[in-house]
Scaffold this motif. Structure first.
Motif, short mmCIF file in Angstrom:
data_model
loop_
_atom_site.label_atom_id
_atom_site.label_comp_id
_atom_site.label_asym_id
_atom_site.label_seq_id
_atom_site.Cartn_x
_atom_site.Cartn_y
_atom_site.Cartn_z
N GLU A 1 1.93 1.88 -3.42
CA GLU A 1 0.83 2.49 -4.19
C GLU A 1 0.72 3.98 -3.91
OE1 GLU A 1 -2.72 0.16 -3.60
OE2 GLU A 1 -1.78 -1.63 -4.46
N GLU B 1 -5.03 5.42 0.00
CA GLU B 1 -3.81 4.63 0.27
C GLU B 1 -3.31 4.84 1.70
OE1 GLU B 1 -3.26 2.33 -1.70
OE2 GLU B 1 -4.24 3.08 -3.51
N ASP C 1 -5.46 2.75 3.86
CA ASP C 1 -5.06 1.34 3.77
C ASP C 1 -3.84 1.05 4.64
OD1 ASP C 1 -7.07 0.57 1.99
OD2 ASP C 1 -5.81 0.85 0.22
N GLU D 1 0.83 -1.21 0.00
CA GLU D 1 0.00 0.00 0.00
C GLU D 1 0.87 1.26 0.00
OE1 GLU D 1 -3.08 -0.08 -0.69
OE2 GLU D 1 -3.40 -2.22 -0.37
#
Length: 101
Positions: A38, A65, A68, A35
């Motif tokens: 990302e 993100e 997450d 994550e």
């Protein structure tokens, strides 16, 4: 933000989907790392100024993100028996000792 509530809600999602079998500390650390990658990808190739002025869609994506990452870290702390509030307070105090001189 109430970390106990977040943890309970994440455990409910985990349990409803039978994901506990996959939530080892190793897997949760790797998932948080993915994550993070990302999140980094959103900023790839942007200038410093561009990274500070994301368009609304990219800003929303960055927020997703970050969410997450935080949620995986909440789950990781639970699996390791760490109190996230305490580890963050301890690290902040350490940084204050080291860098407020």
């Amino acid at each position: 933000m109430n970390l106990d509530e977040l943890t309970q809600r994440m455990h409910r999602i985990r349990d409803n989907n039978d994901w506990k079998q996959f939530h080892s500390p190793k897997n949760l650390a790797m998932a948080a790392s993915v994550e993070m990658a990302e999140l980094v990808e959103i900023f790839q190739w942007l200038s410093e100024d561009q990274s500070r002025q994301l368009p609304a869609d990219k800003l929303a994506h960055a927020g997703q993100e970050v969410g997450d990452i935080v949620l995986y870290l909440v789950l990781l702390c639970g699996e390791l028996g760490l109190d996230m509030n305490e580890v963050v307070r301890s690290k902040l105090a350490d940084n204050e000792r080291r860098f407020n001189q």
